[in-house]
Design a protein around this motif. Sequence first.
Motif, short mmCIF file in Angstrom:
data_model
loop_
_atom_site.label_atom_id
_atom_site.label_comp_id
_atom_site.label_asym_id
_atom_site.label_seq_id
_atom_site.Cartn_x
_atom_site.Cartn_y
_atom_site.Cartn_z
N TRP A 192 0.83 -1.19 0.00
CA TRP A 192 0.00 0.00 0.00
C TRP A 192 0.88 1.26 0.00
N ARG A 193 0.47 2.22 -0.80
CA ARG A 193 1.25 3.46 -0.88
C ARG A 193 1.25 4.19 0.46
N SER A 194 0.13 4.15 1.16
CA SER A 194 0.06 4.81 2.47
C SER A 194 1.05 4.19 3.45
N ARG A 196 3.95 2.69 2.60
CA ARG A 196 5.30 3.07 2.17
C ARG A 196 5.62 4.50 2.55
N ASP A 197 4.65 5.39 2.44
CA ASP A 197 4.93 6.82 2.64
C ASP A 197 4.83 7.26 4.09
N HIS A 198 4.00 6.59 4.89
CA HIS A 198 3.69 7.13 6.21
C HIS A 198 3.99 6.18 7.37
N LYS A 199 4.33 4.92 7.10
CA LYS A 199 4.56 4.00 8.21
C LYS A 199 5.97 3.43 8.25
N PHE A 200 6.71 3.54 7.15
CA PHE A 200 8.07 3.01 7.10
C PHE A 200 9.00 4.13 6.63
N GLY A 201 10.05 4.36 7.45
CA GLY A 201 10.91 5.51 7.22
C GLY A 201 11.80 5.38 5.99
N LYS A 202 11.98 6.50 5.31
CA LYS A 202 12.87 6.55 4.15
C LYS A 202 14.34 6.61 4.55
N HIS A 203 14.62 6.86 5.80
CA HIS A 203 16.00 6.94 6.28
C HIS A 203 16.27 5.91 7.38
N VAL A 204 15.45 4.85 7.42
CA VAL A 204 15.62 3.79 8.41
C VAL A 204 16.14 2.55 7.68
N TYR A 205 17.32 2.07 8.12
CA TYR A 205 17.96 0.94 7.46
C TYR A 205 18.08 -0.24 8.43
N PRO A 206 17.83 -1.47 7.96
CA PRO A 206 17.91 -2.66 8.84
C PRO A 206 19.36 -3.14 8.98
N PHE A 207 20.16 -2.38 9.73
CA PHE A 207 21.60 -2.65 9.74
C PHE A 207 21.96 -3.88 10.57
N ASN A 208 21.13 -4.28 11.54
CA ASN A 208 21.49 -5.43 12.37
C ASN A 208 20.36 -6.46 12.43
N PHE A 209 19.59 -6.57 11.39
CA PHE A 209 18.44 -7.49 11.37
C PHE A 209 18.91 -8.92 11.11
N GLN A 210 18.38 -9.88 11.88
CA GLN A 210 18.69 -11.31 11.75
C GLN A 210 20.18 -11.57 11.96
N ASN A 211 20.83 -10.79 12.83
CA ASN A 211 22.24 -11.02 13.13
C ASN A 211 22.47 -11.67 14.49
N ASP A 231 8.42 -6.28 0.36
CA ASP A 231 8.04 -7.59 0.87
C ASP A 231 7.86 -7.54 2.39
N LEU A 232 8.69 -6.76 3.08
CA LEU A 232 8.53 -6.58 4.52
C LEU A 232 7.25 -5.81 4.82
N ILE A 233 6.97 -4.77 4.06
CA ILE A 233 5.78 -3.95 4.30
C ILE A 233 4.52 -4.79 4.14
N VAL A 234 4.50 -5.63 3.11
CA VAL A 234 3.33 -6.51 2.90
C VAL A 234 3.18 -7.47 4.07
N TRP A 235 4.29 -8.03 4.55
CA TRP A 235 4.23 -9.01 5.63
C TRP A 235 3.81 -8.36 6.95
N MET A 236 4.22 -7.13 7.18
CA MET A 236 3.93 -6.47 8.45
C MET A 236 2.45 -6.10 8.59
N ARG A 237 1.70 -6.08 7.52
CA ARG A 237 0.24 -5.87 7.64
C ARG A 237 -0.38 -7.23 7.96
N THR A 238 -0.55 -7.51 9.24
CA THR A 238 -0.93 -8.84 9.70
C THR A 238 -2.35 -9.20 9.27
N ALA A 239 -2.54 -10.50 9.05
CA ALA A 239 -3.83 -11.01 8.59
C ALA A 239 -4.75 -11.29 9.77
N ALA A 240 -6.05 -11.17 9.54
CA ALA A 240 -7.04 -11.38 10.60
C ALA A 240 -7.44 -12.84 10.73
#
Length: 338
Positions: A192-194, A196-211, A231-240
């Motif tokens: 969803w564009r909303s 991408r633009d408003h819930k996930f930061g454009k300057h936030v990087y996953p520097f230590n994810f899964q380490n 793919d992360l954004i799609v997954w983070m919208r949890t299913a009901a």
Amino acid sequence: MDEPSSSSAVPLRGWRKAVYQFTQQNLPACKPVLTPAWVISTFFIIGIVFIPMGLLFLHASQSVVEIVDRYDNECVPVPFRNSKVAYIKDDSVSKNCTRYLKVPKHMKSPIYIYYQLDNYYQNHRRYVKSRSDQQLLHGLKNNHTGSCKPEDTNNGLPIVPCGLIAWSLFNDTYDFSRGVDEVKVHRKDIAWRSDRDHKFGKHVYPFNFQNGSLIGGAKLDPTIPLSDQEDLIVWMRTAALPSFRKLYGRIEEDLHADDVIVVKLLNNYNTYSFGGRKKLVLSTTNWLGGQNNFLGMAYICVGALFIVVALVFILLHMKTPRPYGETNLTWNWKSGSN
């Protein structure tokens, strides 16, 4: 005490009448009389309208071409069929698998690719709460990751993104080909564009994810900001619901009837520990969306029910007719004397 004079009683009666007229105002309104003919006709009209609409929705749903392939069992090597959990946890065993999908009839682009998971409860309370929306948007500027436990910190630093939802990111991958030609999968603009633009930061990087010592699902590219990791954004919208589909990508070319699509996939995601199921879905869409027979069947059932109720009302009215009451009753207010 002296009795009130008759001259003071007249204004009193006039005052009471004025108050009554103000508090009991007669406003124009539609007051339909629900006679048996009106009720029966209304039920018949609703039934006659709903049934064709249901048939139209059902036809639109059936016109969607959909290919569903369950691969979680077939992609387990024969020696591991009785120990699937050991297979998925053994890194020395290849997870490569090849599936062949035959196109039943012409599929017009865009063709949407979904992965479907069954018996997977993304709506579990602890799972849903295990995230930090502020961190997803602002990164390390927000250090409040207590809600992300047990995936909150790594070597004293907050994990970005933290929480069980991100940690369990789906990590099966698919490559498609038709004959010797590769079928390109477009993986941009799947979220969803909303978001991408408003819930996930454009300057936030996953520097230590899964380490850390506990590895979950897919890894993330530390050079790409979270707002571009769709793919992360799609997954983070949890299913009901425990059975759900999530968009993997799009095929922007038509597939013809009897085409054989070769799918080379990596069967990485562990659904065997909890009895889950994995499916690959290819689907077209139309003006109604994807394939969903529920809406059409619901309209047909409701329309049929209204017609049955109308027929029952007709039989009851014919068996025990009742005379109509007075439909134009009037009341005249008369002022009392003191």
